[in-house]
Scaffold this motif. Structure first.
Motif, PDB file in Angstrom:
ATOM      1  N   GLN A   1       0.817  -1.208   0.000  1.00 33.27           N
ATOM      2  CA  GLN A   1       0.000   0.000   0.000  1.00 33.27           C
ATOM      3  C   GLN A   1       0.856   1.266   0.000  1.00 33.27           C
ATOM      4  OE1 GLN A   1      -1.428  -0.925   4.233  1.00 33.27           O
ATOM      5  NE2 GLN A   1      -1.639   1.288   4.173  1.00 33.27           N
ATOM      6  N   TYR A   2       2.104   1.152   0.454  1.00 33.32           N
ATOM      7  CA  TYR A   2       2.956   2.342   0.578  1.00 33.32           C
ATOM      8  C   TYR A   2       3.415   2.889  -0.771  1.00 33.32           C
ATOM      9  CZ  TYR A   2       2.800   0.765   5.352  1.00 33.32           C
ATOM     10  OH  TYR A   2       2.352   0.351   6.586  1.00 33.32           O
ATOM     11  N   GLN A   3       3.246   2.104  -1.831  1.00 33.59           N
ATOM     12  CA  GLN A   3       3.551   2.607  -3.176  1.00 33.59           C
ATOM     13  C   GLN A   3       2.315   3.249  -3.813  1.00 33.59           C
ATOM     14  OE1 GLN A   3       5.268  -0.372  -2.108  1.00 33.59           O
ATOM     15  NE2 GLN A   3       6.831   1.217  -1.850  1.00 33.59           N
ATOM     16  N   GLY A   4       1.162   3.161  -3.161  1.00 41.72           N
ATOM     17  CA  GLY A   4      -0.051   3.797  -3.673  1.00 41.72           C
ATOM     18  C   GLY A   4      -0.499   3.196  -4.999  1.00 41.72           C
ATOM     19  N   ASN A   5      -1.070   4.031  -5.861  1.00 42.08           N
ATOM     20  CA  ASN A   5      -1.538   3.572  -7.170  1.00 42.08           C
ATOM     21  C   ASN A   5      -0.353   3.371  -8.109  1.00 42.08           C
ATOM     22  OD1 ASN A   5      -4.480   3.614  -6.836  1.00 42.08           O
ATOM     23  ND2 ASN A   5      -4.219   5.832  -6.577  1.00 42.08           N
ATOM     24  N   VAL A   6      -0.243   2.174  -8.631  1.00 41.59           N
ATOM     25  CA  VAL A   6       0.852   1.822  -9.522  1.00 41.59           C
ATOM     26  C   VAL A   6       0.343   1.759 -10.957  1.00 41.59           C
ATOM     27  CG1 VAL A   6       2.533   0.023 -10.124  1.00 41.59           C
ATOM     28  CG2 VAL A   6       2.044   0.523  -7.711  1.00 41.59           C
ATOM     29  N   ASP A   7       1.075   2.363 -11.885  1.00 41.02           N
ATOM     30  CA  ASP A   7       0.761   2.240 -13.310  1.00 41.02           C
ATOM     31  C   ASP A   7       1.500   1.017 -13.829  1.00 41.02           C
ATOM     32  OD1 ASP A   7       0.596   2.379 -16.093  1.00 41.02           O
ATOM     33  OD2 ASP A   7       0.674   4.567 -16.129  1.00 41.02           O
ATOM     34  N   TRP A   8       0.823  -0.121 -13.840  1.00 40.43           N
ATOM     35  CA  TRP A   8       1.474  -1.385 -14.160  1.00 40.43           C
ATOM     36  C   TRP A   8       1.843  -1.479 -15.638  1.00 40.43           C
ATOM     37  CZ3 TRP A   8       3.600  -4.494 -10.729  1.00 40.43           C
ATOM     38  CH2 TRP A   8       3.181  -4.388  -9.391  1.00 40.43           C
ATOM     39  N   ASN A   9       1.184  -0.723 -16.489  1.00 40.74           N
ATOM     40  CA  ASN A   9       1.588  -0.683 -17.891  1.00 40.74           C
ATOM     41  C   ASN A   9       3.009  -0.129 -18.021  1.00 40.74           C
ATOM     42  OD1 ASN A   9      -0.677  -1.545 -19.799  1.00 40.74           O
ATOM     43  ND2 ASN A   9      -1.766  -0.158 -18.415  1.00 40.74           N
ATOM     44  N   GLN A  10       3.284   0.953 -17.304  1.00 42.23           N
ATOM     45  CA  GLN A  10       4.628   1.521 -17.326  1.00 42.23           C
ATOM     46  C   GLN A  10       5.640   0.586 -16.680  1.00 42.23           C
ATOM     47  OE1 GLN A  10       5.435   5.678 -16.521  1.00 42.23           O
ATOM     48  NE2 GLN A  10       3.227   6.125 -16.459  1.00 42.23           N
ATOM     49  N   VAL A  11       5.212  -0.061 -15.598  1.00 39.25           N
ATOM     50  CA  VAL A  11       6.104  -1.002 -14.917  1.00 39.25           C
ATOM     51  C   VAL A  11       6.518  -2.113 -15.869  1.00 39.25           C
ATOM     52  CG1 VAL A  11       6.233  -2.745 -13.092  1.00 39.25           C
ATOM     53  CG2 VAL A  11       5.228  -0.506 -12.588  1.00 39.25           C
ATOM     54  N   LYS A  12       5.552  -2.664 -16.571  1.00 39.49           N
ATOM     55  CA  LYS A  12       5.870  -3.750 -17.510  1.00 39.49           C
ATOM     56  C   LYS A  12       6.773  -3.232 -18.630  1.00 39.49           C
ATOM     57  CE  LYS A  12       3.823  -7.343 -20.407  1.00 39.49           C
ATOM     58  NZ  LYS A  12       2.566  -7.982 -20.881  1.00 39.49           N
ATOM     59  N   GLY A  13       6.483  -2.032 -19.103  1.00 42.43           N
ATOM     60  CA  GLY A  13       7.292  -1.451 -20.167  1.00 42.43           C
ATOM     61  C   GLY A  13       8.722  -1.184 -19.744  1.00 42.43           C
ATOM     62  N   ALA A  14       8.949  -1.071 -18.444  1.00 41.11           N
ATOM     63  CA  ALA A  14      10.306  -0.812 -17.940  1.00 41.11           C
ATOM     64  C   ALA A  14      11.124  -2.092 -17.812  1.00 41.11           C
ATOM     65  CB  ALA A  14      10.225  -0.112 -16.586  1.00 41.11           C
ATOM     66  N   GLY A  15      10.519  -3.215 -18.187  1.00 37.85           N
ATOM     67  CA  GLY A  15      11.268  -4.468 -18.176  1.00 37.85           C
ATOM     68  C   GLY A  15      11.188  -5.258 -16.889  1.00 37.85           C
ATOM     69  N   ILE A  16      10.216  -4.908 -16.048  1.00 39.79           N
ATOM     70  CA  ILE A  16      10.039  -5.665 -14.809  1.00 39.79           C
ATOM     71  C   ILE A  16       9.439  -7.036 -15.150  1.00 39.79           C
ATOM     72  CG2 ILE A  16       8.812  -5.787 -12.611  1.00 39.79           C
ATOM     73  CD1 ILE A  16      11.166  -3.806 -12.686  1.00 39.79           C
ATOM     74  N   ALA A  17      10.130  -8.096 -14.724  1.00 41.03           N
ATOM     75  CA  ALA A  17       9.741  -9.454 -15.121  1.00 41.03           C
ATOM     76  C   ALA A  17       8.837 -10.143 -14.109  1.00 41.03           C
ATOM     77  CB  ALA A  17      10.997 -10.306 -15.331  1.00 41.03           C
TER      78      ALA A  17
END
Length: 386
Positions: free
Chosen positions: A34-50
């Protein structure tokens, strides 16, 4: 991404590990709550997070308010994820219950990575507030209870540790599970980890502020495993520090009442490290239950009941005959007997006079009846003579 030295990890390569071009590679991931709040998972995936490790919750089924939002997004975008549960347990039964909470969340999604047990400094602090000290034995027992329950639920178990707790709080020989290791340094100090949380101040597109960054040295693929057949229950179990009868019953698929009955335990809250418990079989019939008093010894009790201290030790799972405790309940075998006599004190009686009358000593009467001051006895009190 920090540079990695691949050589030291060759010995960890197993079926299902991630290989590329013949070299072992680390998968790049994050963990969030919860401490990261709202996450934009599209951007996360685009950054190469596996992969991602999502906090499912903490304590007694307190679900992280962002868990379902994060899990739904990861599943929709095809980002493999696991779940971790921050523990506020202070016994094995509570830890196993936390595993059930975690597994219940996992069943709502396609969880492809481990379910991890997160015992940290705040866990220990909370337990201390409840009057419980979590040391190495108890921390290990709770971790095993969580991981065993996860495995039985059909998921891959994992436990989280920093370097301090790895050295002082976990008996790794008793924990044959994947390690998620936290050390914020250029290189990790251990080599048996499956996952390394290498910073808490990482930056990832799609997440405001800092987040934990991780390398995984295993690709868990589909992640789930079929529940293994329940292991056969051993005949006996030796109580460890931190054990409870309810935790032992949960671990071996039995009940507190069954264990208490089989072992002649009248108070299920009173068991002792080193005590040997029978886990199955019929209750022993024809036994007398004796409550240990201050000053008792096993040999004295045996003599009183016409048996041997070795017999009492074997029957009650006592490894050291010198270790018995006031209030402990002992089973006395059938056939053992002694002519125990009692006397009701009358007005004018003295302990020395009673001793003289019955051919015993004042000190013996004091020992049998837990009398600290021989000059203080009261009319109407029933005392044991032999």
């Amino acid at each position: 991404m920090k540079s990695m030295t691949f050589g030291p990890w060759y010995h960890m390569i197993k079926r299902g590990d991630f290989l590329k071009g013949g070299f072992f590679m680390a998968l790049n991931g994050i963990d969030v709550s919860q401490y990261q709040g709202n996450v934009d998972w599209n951007q996360v995936k685009g950054a190469g997070i596996a992969f991602a490790m999502l906090r499912g919750g903490y304590g007694k089924n307190n679900v992280d308010p962002y868990f379902h939002q994060n899990a739904s997004a990861c599943q929709k975008l095809g980002i493999p994820f696991g779940i971790y549960w921050f523990s506020y347990a202070y016994n094995a039964q509570m830890a196993a219950q936390e595993a059930e909470y975690c597994a219940a969340l996992a069943k709502q999604y396609k969880v492809t990575w481990p379910l991890a047990y997160d015992l940290e400094y705040d866990t220990v602090r909370y337990a201390a507030q409840q009057g419980i000290t979590i040391g190495k034995a108890l921390a290990t027992t709770m971790t095993a209870a969580f991981c065993d329950k996860v495995k039985a639920s059909g998921y891959i178990p994992m436990y989280y540790s920093n370097l301090d707790y790895y050295r002082t709080m976990f008996d790794t020989e008793r924990l044959p599970y994947d390690l998620w290791f936290a050390q914020y340094a250029s290189a990790a100090s251990v080599s048996d980890m499956a996952m390394w949380q290498y910073t808490s101040t990482g930056s990832v597109p799609g997440i405001s502020g800092n987040c934990d960054r991780n390398y995984s040295y295993k690709d868990y693929g589909k992640g789930t495993v079929s529940p293994e057949p329940a292991p056969s229950v051993p005949d006996i179990y030796t109580v460890q520090s931190g054990d409870t009868l309810s935790g032992i019953a949960l671990r071996f698929g039995t009940t507190v009442s069954s264990l208490a009955k089989i072992n002649g335990i009248s108070d299920p809250d009173v068991i002792y490290p080193g005590q040997v418990l029978r886990l199955s079989g019929s209750p022993v019939s024809g036994q007398t239950i004796y409550t240990v008093k201050a000053g008792d010894t096993l040999s004295k009790i045996a003599a009183d009941f016409g048996t041997s201290y070795q017999t009492l030790a074997q029957l009650n799972g006592i490894l050291s005959p010198d270790l018995i405790y006031p209030g402990q309940k002992l089973s006395i075998p059938s056939g053992s007997s002694t002519s125990i006599s009692y006397y009701t004190i009358r007005p004018g009686d003295t302990l020395s006079g009673i001793a003289l009358r019955f051919g015993t000593t004042v000190s013996r009467l004091q020992s049998l009846n837990n009398i600290s001051d021989p000059d203080k006895i009261y009319a109407g009190t029933k005392i044991r003579i032999n």
